[in-house]
Design an enzyme around this catalytic site. Structure first.
Site, PDB file in Angstrom:
ATOM      1  N   GLU A  49       0.844  -1.111  -0.399  1.00 25.98           N
ATOM      2  CA  GLU A  49       0.115   0.000   0.057  1.00 25.98           C
ATOM      3  C   GLU A  49       1.135   1.735  -0.030  1.00 25.98           C
ATOM      4  O   GLU A  49       0.573   2.481  -0.857  1.00 25.98           O
ATOM      5  CB  GLU A  49      -0.915   0.180   1.414  1.00 25.98           C
ATOM      6  CG  GLU A  49      -1.833  -1.151   1.036  1.00 25.98           C
ATOM      7  CD  GLU A  49      -2.586  -1.167  -0.344  1.00 25.98           C
ATOM      8  OE1 GLU A  49      -2.749   0.008  -0.691  1.00 25.98           O
ATOM      9  OE2 GLU A  49      -3.273  -2.101  -0.229  1.00 25.98           O
ATOM     10  N   TYR A 132      -7.004   6.648   3.510  1.00 25.03           N
ATOM     11  CA  TYR A 132      -7.194   5.670   2.666  1.00 25.03           C
ATOM     12  C   TYR A 132      -6.001   4.347   2.572  1.00 25.03           C
ATOM     13  O   TYR A 132      -7.171   3.133   2.863  1.00 25.03           O
ATOM     14  CB  TYR A 132      -6.453   6.099   0.718  1.00 25.03           C
ATOM     15  CG  TYR A 132      -6.386   4.729  -0.049  1.00 25.03           C
ATOM     16  CD1 TYR A 132      -7.275   3.747  -0.001  1.00 25.03           C
ATOM     17  CD2 TYR A 132      -5.121   4.793   0.350  1.00 25.03           C
ATOM     18  CE1 TYR A 132      -7.041   2.318  -0.898  1.00 25.03           C
ATOM     19  CE2 TYR A 132      -4.947   2.713  -0.575  1.00 25.03           C
ATOM     20  CZ  TYR A 132      -5.192   2.214  -1.547  1.00 25.03           C
ATOM     21  OH  TYR A 132      -5.259   1.003  -1.907  1.00 25.03           O
ATOM     22  N   ASP A 150     -10.312   4.930  -2.817  1.00 31.15           N
ATOM     23  CA  ASP A 150      -9.884   6.062  -3.315  1.00 31.15           C
ATOM     24  C   ASP A 150      -9.761   6.608  -4.547  1.00 31.15           C
ATOM     25  O   ASP A 150     -11.028   6.645  -5.399  1.00 31.15           O
ATOM     26  CB  ASP A 150      -8.121   4.595  -3.624  1.00 31.15           C
ATOM     27  CG  ASP A 150      -8.587   3.918  -5.432  1.00 31.15           C
ATOM     28  OD1 ASP A 150     -10.007   3.061  -5.711  1.00 31.15           O
ATOM     29  OD2 ASP A 150      -8.048   4.046  -5.884  1.00 31.15           O
TER      30      ASP A 150
END
Length: 321
Positions: A49, A132, A150
């Site tokens: 991520e 996020y 996102d």
DNA sequence: AAGGCGTGGTG
DNA sequence: TCACCAAGCCT
């Protein structure tokens, strides 16, 4: 509780249509990514991520592989100097992400016994983890029910539900409420939904030339129904040539190639510098000097790298990562 | 809260 | 070819 005219109320029938078709599409078309494998960990998802923030899958893949091999747990990364993280980050871009990932690993060791936390709130408190990323790790690593939003998901909802070519420049509270209202109640379906809507935006409902012919919900898409109107704003292009960002990037390339401390003048001098260094360093320095940046800009950017902790200067004034 | 922050794949 | 812009975060 006030309602704005922008609030999109979606019928239960349409929500069910979207759930059914997008989740089915994902189950048939999801990419086989290593951070989605059955043996994934909180850490492997977290690393992915961080790297995927503003960076495409294709570029992340090889760096993620070597990163996970070298630092399979947060403690492994936390144990090395942050400069190691920055160098291993390579040319992924936004190197401060490497610094934040390193700091997050240290926080995980100190505050979470070396285990990546699973709750949204605990994740959000980590360096480099925003709304996020906190939701994404909580959902994709731990299977929790959280609303992931996102840029892909914003675009998918913007088109299918709101009838817009592109969502606004920044995420609004109304958009967040809409995303929450679209979440499946069922836990497992919600996990798939978060990944599925993101994947649809990345592969089909793309920003530039969407593949509506292959889209599983084109028959119910509000944007298509409206005749695919243009976006109501023109995205301002990102300037690059001559910017501080370009210069910082060139300086970072020099530092990454160096195997030891370098004279600061190598970075801060606009003119020729006599040096005898390995080929890679010489090439990076040449690129830096080719930018022909004014001395004032060189100084500013160099100071910026030091202030950000991306570069360090020793007592003799020599520079390194 | 608007703007700074890297890099390169892609149409 | 060369703009465009990407699984954001932070200040």
């Amino acid at each position: 509780m006030s309602s704005s005219p922008n609030n999109s109320v979606v019928s239960p029938e349409k929500i069910a249509f979207l759930h059914r078709n997008i989740n089915a599409w994902f189950r048939a078309h999801a990419r086989d990514l290593p951070w989605r494998a059955a043996d994934r960990s909180g850490w492997s998802v977290m690393v992915s991520e961080f790297m995927l923030q503003q960076t495409h899958v294709k570029r992340v893949l090889p760096v993620w592989e070597t990163w996970m091999e070298r630092w399979p747990t947060p403690a492994d990364l936390a144990a090395v100097d942050s400069s190691e993280a920055v160098r291993a980050w390579g040319r992924l871009g936004y190197p401060r992400r490497a610094l934040r990932l390193h700091a997050a690993a240290q926080a995980i060791v100190e505050k979470h016994n070396g285990e990546v936390p699973s709750s949204y709130e605990e994740l959000l408190a980590l360096p480099g983890v925003g709304s996020y990323t906190a939701a994404a790790i909580s959902v994709f690593a731990f299977g929790n029910r959280a609303t992931v939003v996102d840029t892909n998901i914003r675009r998918v909802f913007g088109r299918t539900v709101r009838g817009l070519a592109l969502p606004g420049k920044s995420l609004t509270a109304a958009e967040m409420r809409l995303a929450e209202s679209l979440m499946p109640d069922d836990l497992e379906e919600s996990v798939v939904w978060n990944a599925a809507t993101m994947e649809l935006g990345a592969l089909i409902c793309t920003a530039k030339s969407p593949r509506c012919e292959e889209c599983p919900v084109s028959s119910g898409c509000a944007w298509i129904a409206a005749g695919k109107p243009e976006a109501d704003y023109v995205p301002t292009g990102q300037a690059w040539a001559g910017t501080d960002r370009q210069l910082r990037g060139a300086m970072m390339a020099v530092l990454r190639e160096a195997t030891g401390p370098l004279p600061a003048e190598l970075l801060t001098s606009g003119g020729r510098v006599d040096f005898a260094f390995p080929q890679e360093v010489a090439a990076a320095v040449q690129k830096l000097q080719k930018l022909n940046s004014p001395a004032e800009q060189l100084q500013r950017c160099f100071a910026g790298l030091l202030a950000d902790g991306l570069a360090k200067q020793d007592d003799a004034g020599r520079v390194s990562l």
